[in-house]
Design an enzyme around this catalytic site. Structure first.
Site, PDB file in Angstrom:
ATOM      1  N   LYS A  76       2.705 -12.829   7.813  1.00  0.00           N
ATOM      2  CA  LYS A  76       1.782 -13.951   7.675  1.00  0.00           C
ATOM      3  C   LYS A  76       1.657 -14.692   9.002  1.00  0.00           C
ATOM      4  O   LYS A  76       0.551 -15.029   9.451  1.00  0.00           O
ATOM      5  CB  LYS A  76       2.260 -14.897   6.572  1.00  0.00           C
ATOM      6  CG  LYS A  76       2.263 -14.264   5.194  1.00  0.00           C
ATOM      7  CD  LYS A  76       2.963 -15.132   4.171  1.00  0.00           C
ATOM      8  CE  LYS A  76       2.893 -14.537   2.779  1.00  0.00           C
ATOM      9  NZ  LYS A  76       3.390 -13.148   2.678  1.00  0.00           N
TER      10      LYS A  76
ATOM     11  N   LYS B 292       6.585  -1.240   4.376  1.00  0.00           N
ATOM     12  CA  LYS B 292       5.847  -2.111   3.456  1.00  0.00           C
ATOM     13  C   LYS B 292       6.445  -2.065   2.053  1.00  0.00           C
ATOM     14  O   LYS B 292       6.427  -1.021   1.391  1.00  0.00           O
ATOM     15  CB  LYS B 292       4.379  -1.669   3.412  1.00  0.00           C
ATOM     16  CG  LYS B 292       3.527  -2.376   2.360  1.00  0.00           C
ATOM     17  CD  LYS B 292       3.366  -3.853   2.647  1.00  0.00           C
ATOM     18  CE  LYS B 292       2.421  -4.490   1.623  1.00  0.00           C
ATOM     19  NZ  LYS B 292       2.382  -5.954   1.774  1.00  0.00           N
TER      20      LYS B 292
ATOM     21  N   GLY C 175       0.040 -10.755  -3.437  1.00  0.00           N
ATOM     22  CA  GLY C 175       0.190  -9.896  -4.616  1.00  0.00           C
ATOM     23  C   GLY C 175       1.343 -10.305  -5.499  1.00  0.00           C
ATOM     24  O   GLY C 175       1.255 -10.247  -6.732  1.00  0.00           O
ATOM     25  N   ASN C 176       2.454 -10.755  -4.892  1.00  0.00           N
ATOM     26  CA  ASN C 176       3.618 -11.171  -5.685  1.00  0.00           C
ATOM     27  C   ASN C 176       3.295 -12.375  -6.562  1.00  0.00           C
ATOM     28  O   ASN C 176       3.836 -12.530  -7.660  1.00  0.00           O
ATOM     29  CB  ASN C 176       4.798 -11.507  -4.771  1.00  0.00           C
ATOM     30  CG  ASN C 176       5.403 -10.264  -4.139  1.00  0.00           C
ATOM     31  OD1 ASN C 176       5.481  -9.224  -4.762  1.00  0.00           O
ATOM     32  ND2 ASN C 176       5.818 -10.369  -2.889  1.00  0.00           N
TER      33      ASN C 176
ATOM     34  N   LYS D 141      -1.834  -6.941   3.481  1.00  0.00           N
ATOM     35  CA  LYS D 141      -3.056  -7.706   3.235  1.00  0.00           C
ATOM     36  C   LYS D 141      -3.258  -8.822   4.246  1.00  0.00           C
ATOM     37  O   LYS D 141      -4.389  -9.239   4.510  1.00  0.00           O
ATOM     38  CB  LYS D 141      -3.077  -8.245   1.802  1.00  0.00           C
ATOM     39  CG  LYS D 141      -2.133  -9.387   1.474  1.00  0.00           C
ATOM     40  CD  LYS D 141      -2.783 -10.743   1.568  1.00  0.00           C
ATOM     41  CE  LYS D 141      -1.868 -11.891   1.179  1.00  0.00           C
ATOM     42  NZ  LYS D 141      -0.504 -11.921   1.670  1.00  0.00           N
TER      43      LYS D 141
END
Length: 313
Positions: A271, A125, A10-11, A209
């Site tokens: 991640k 988050k 998203g970033n 995500k």
């Protein structure tokens, strides 16, 4: 050819509609190249900055107009829709430009979480934009928001981030894939829902995500989970003179580095943990962490961090 779940951060999509379209215009040709090679592609994406901005905007609107604030479930859905639209539109246009007979479909996705997940008692988050320490203190005082420093880059609002248990629309996604569609799903981690007496009910949270992408990849039998970030590879001792890039590594190696706290929470840690979880599901699974610019080389094992069961740099 392989079935790939590709997760966009998203970033990396920017802080505005204009920035997002510009970022997507750079991503889409690379994705189209991969599709042209015959790979089956499912796109997922983050929404940290976007969902935070939507929620804050509606909070400000509510205060001025004395209306109810927009719940996070609905903010998630909004971000999933408009980011999905931008990706869907740009990818379809790219395919048409190349005379590829492809259709692109965004699936607004609900993700089941456990209402007893301890994450609801410990918000972690990061969402929304970055603030200075003074701005963060002001928002905490005026709006009651919880803000924490995010990987040394400034302060961001934090919300609960429960782990995904199931993808509600998984059968629909598989039907679309079977019909040879390019699917965009689990946007922003998906809309978090719990199973209640009334049925599925949205909750105040944002799912990471990376974990939703892993769960989706697992459920649809993907061969590779590709998590795109700002750097070509995962690094040990990042930002120091002892910095070392990780190439092809085993799950056990990465787990040992995680225990040594090489990966920052809110940045590389989710991640890496999602990648470990995916590879552990099946011996032939592979997880790749790399940048959009290096994805083609990573698929040929020439770049990126590639996590496999056996490993070997």
């Amino acid at each position: 050819m392989a079935k790939l779940v590709i997760a966009l951060g998203g970033n990396a999509l920017g802080q505005s509609v204009t920035e997002q379209k510009q970022s997507i215009s750079k991503v889409v040709p690379v994705i189209a190249d991969i599709i042209e090679e015959g790979h089956e592609v499912i796109l997922t994406h983050g929404n940290g900055p976007q969902v935070g901005m939507i929620h804050l905007a509606f909070s400000n609107f509510s205060e001025e107009n004395q209306t109810a604030a927009m719940p996070f479930a609905e903010c998630n859905a909004m971000s999933e829709g408009y980011i999905g639209y931008h990706l869907q539109n740009a990818l379809l246009n790219e395919c048409q430009k190349r005379n590829q007979k492809k259709e692109v479909c965004t699936c607004i996705t609900q993700v089941l979480v456990d209402q007893e997940d301890p994450a609801f008692q410990n918000p972690t988050k990061p969402i929304g934009r970055f603030y200075s320490k003074a701005e963060a203190e002001q928002l905490t005082q005026e709006k009651g928001l919880i803000l924490r420093e995010d990987a040394g880059r400034g302060y961001r609002q934090v919300v609960p981030s429960p782990k995904p248990q199931d993808i509600i629309e998984k059968e629909s996604i598989m039907t679309l894939l079977a019909a040879d569609k390019i699917v965009i799903a689990c946007g922003g981690g998906g809309i978090p829902v719990i199973q209640s007496k009334e049925g599925l009910t949205g909750v105040e949270a944002v799912i990471d995500k990376d974990f939703s992408s892993e769960k989706l990849a697992e459920l649809i039998g993907a061969d590779k989970l590709i998590i795109l970030t700002e750097v070509d590879q995962v690094y040990l001792n990042f930002g120091t003179k002892q910095q070392k890039a990780l190439g092809k590594v085993s799950v056990s190696e990465v787990e040992s580095y995680r225990e040594q706290q090489h990966f920052k929470a809110g940045s590389m840690l989710p991640k890496v943990e999602a990648a470990i979880q995916f590879v552990k599901q099946k011996a032939t699974n592979e997880a790749i962490i790399t940048s959009i610019a290096a994805i083609q080389e990573a698929l040929m094992y020439r770049n990126g961090t590639i996590i496999v069961e056996g490993g070997g740099n």
